[in-house]
Design an enzyme around this catalytic site. Sequence first.
Site, PDB file in Angstrom:
ATOM      1  N   ARG A   1       3.755   3.164 102.583  1.00 11.29           N
ATOM      2  CA  ARG A   1       3.195   3.285 101.235  1.00 11.29           C
ATOM      3  C   ARG A   1       4.299   2.993 100.210  1.00 11.29           C
ATOM      4  O   ARG A   1       5.391   3.544 100.302  1.00 11.29           O
ATOM      5  CB  ARG A   1       2.646   4.703 101.046  1.00 11.29           C
ATOM      6  CG  ARG A   1       2.162   4.992  99.648  1.00 11.29           C
ATOM      7  CD  ARG A   1       1.387   6.276  99.583  1.00 11.29           C
ATOM      8  NE  ARG A   1       2.227   7.466  99.461  1.00 11.29           N
ATOM      9  CZ  ARG A   1       1.767   8.671  99.113  1.00 11.29           C
ATOM     10  NH1 ARG A   1       0.469   8.845  98.893  1.00 11.29           N
ATOM     11  NH2 ARG A   1       2.564   9.700  99.019  1.00 11.29           N
TER      12      ARG A   1
ATOM     13  N   ARG B   1       5.525  17.142 106.407  1.00 13.11           N
ATOM     14  CA  ARG B   1       4.612  17.438 105.288  1.00 13.11           C
ATOM     15  C   ARG B   1       3.206  17.758 105.815  1.00 13.11           C
ATOM     16  O   ARG B   1       2.522  18.622 105.274  1.00 13.11           O
ATOM     17  CB  ARG B   1       4.575  16.270 104.298  1.00 13.11           C
ATOM     18  CG  ARG B   1       5.856  16.202 103.455  1.00 13.11           C
ATOM     19  CD  ARG B   1       5.988  14.859 102.760  1.00 13.11           C
ATOM     20  NE  ARG B   1       4.978  14.621 101.760  1.00 13.11           N
ATOM     21  CZ  ARG B   1       4.558  13.408 101.391  1.00 13.11           C
ATOM     22  NH1 ARG B   1       5.064  12.323 101.948  1.00 13.11           N
ATOM     23  NH2 ARG B   1       3.650  13.281 100.451  1.00 13.11           N
TER      24      ARG B   1
ATOM     25  N   LYS C   1      -5.370  11.889  96.656  1.00 10.08           N
ATOM     26  CA  LYS C   1      -5.541  12.841  95.538  1.00 10.08           C
ATOM     27  C   LYS C   1      -5.032  12.245  94.219  1.00 10.08           C
ATOM     28  O   LYS C   1      -5.689  12.357  93.199  1.00 10.08           O
ATOM     29  CB  LYS C   1      -4.767  14.146  95.790  1.00 10.08           C
ATOM     30  CG  LYS C   1      -5.157  14.915  97.013  1.00 10.08           C
ATOM     31  CD  LYS C   1      -4.404  16.225  97.093  1.00 10.08           C
ATOM     32  CE  LYS C   1      -2.915  16.084  97.249  1.00 10.08           C
ATOM     33  NZ  LYS C   1      -2.454  15.494  98.510  1.00 10.08           N
TER      34      LYS C   1
HETATM   35  P1  AMP Z   1       3.180  15.462  96.266  1.00  7.62           P
HETATM   36  O1  AMP Z   1       3.525  14.299  95.410  1.00  7.62           O
HETATM   37  O2  AMP Z   1       2.048  16.284  95.716  1.00  7.62           O
HETATM   38  O3  AMP Z   1       2.992  15.093  97.709  1.00  7.62           O
HETATM   39  O4  AMP Z   1       4.453  16.445  96.221  1.00  7.62           O
HETATM   40  C1  AMP Z   1       5.724  16.026  96.665  1.00  7.62           C
HETATM   41  C2  AMP Z   1       6.585  17.236  96.989  1.00  7.62           C
HETATM   42  O5  AMP Z   1       6.765  18.048  95.809  1.00  7.62           O
HETATM   43  C3  AMP Z   1       6.000  18.200  98.021  1.00  7.62           C
HETATM   44  O6  AMP Z   1       6.238  17.783  99.359  1.00  7.62           O
HETATM   45  C4  AMP Z   1       6.745  19.486  97.672  1.00  7.62           C
HETATM   46  O7  AMP Z   1       8.085  19.459  98.114  1.00  7.62           O
HETATM   47  C5  AMP Z   1       6.775  19.425  96.151  1.00  7.62           C
HETATM   48  N1  AMP Z   1       5.568  20.066  95.566  1.00  7.62           N
HETATM   49  C6  AMP Z   1       4.602  19.462  94.812  1.00  7.62           C
HETATM   50  N2  AMP Z   1       3.649  20.334  94.443  1.00  7.62           N
HETATM   51  C7  AMP Z   1       3.998  21.527  94.978  1.00  7.62           C
HETATM   52  C8  AMP Z   1       3.407  22.812  94.990  1.00  7.62           C
HETATM   53  N3  AMP Z   1       2.231  23.062  94.358  1.00  7.62           N
HETATM   54  N4  AMP Z   1       4.049  23.816  95.651  1.00  7.62           N
HETATM   55  C9  AMP Z   1       5.222  23.598  96.278  1.00  7.62           C
HETATM   56  N5  AMP Z   1       5.823  22.399  96.327  1.00  7.62           N
HETATM   57  C10 AMP Z   1       5.229  21.359  95.691  1.00  7.62           C
END
Ligand code: AMP
Length: 225
Positions: free
Chosen positions: A134, A175, A17
Amino acid sequence: MRELSRLILIGPPGAGKGTQAQRLAAELDGLHLSTGDLFRANVRNETPLGLKAKGYMDRGELVPDDVVLAMVEDKLAATFPPGRTARFVLDGFPRTVVQAEALDQMLMRRGELLEQVFLLDVPRAELMRRLAGRLTCSACGKVAPASDPVRTHCPACGGLFAVRPDDRPETVTRRLEVYEAQTAPVVDYYRKDGRLAVIDGMGDVADVAQRLAAGVGAAASGGPA
Ligand code: AMP
């Protein structure tokens, strides 16, 4: 053909993404809004928001909806003040049905609509393979391209490449569970009202970008993606 201005890339961790949203936002001349990147910047800068989010992130859990929603609303209001049309690609948001509904309402208050959601579809075994090992820039968040020779420093900003704390194997498993339990229903939310297009996320970055571009083109001309 209508011009698309407000899009979402959705998909499990490791689906690509971030990389694709960054490219697509540049093509559409819009904002790439990654809630994960915003949280990580707040954690790095030890802001009150970062302190609130850190524990959840380290455990691979979602940050509570009210915290995420306040951050997104602030960012959109600051980037697109009244009178300026919002143009964005969202990445990592919404992750719960509550967030998806709140986003629709937020946009409705601005007199705007979310036009299209693209699900990047990647099988679980491939996600695990991509996430294991990664490397991500600890300064700007850029992911080290798997196709590049291994390097220690980020070509974009010179920061150090490291394994993201939440890319450790035990957190990755959590996750993926959280995605299935809380984010998969968001996919259904958009599927039901016809805003979802599924894009095959396998293959290299350029292949996926091409499929995504075709999906954007199809959505812009009103046909199936
Ligand atoms: P990502 O980089 O998008 O994988 O996000 C890393 C972490 O940030 C996630 O595992 C959540 O802990 C937090 N996070 C990011 N976006 C959200 C969201 N829309 N809602 C809740 N937690 C989020």
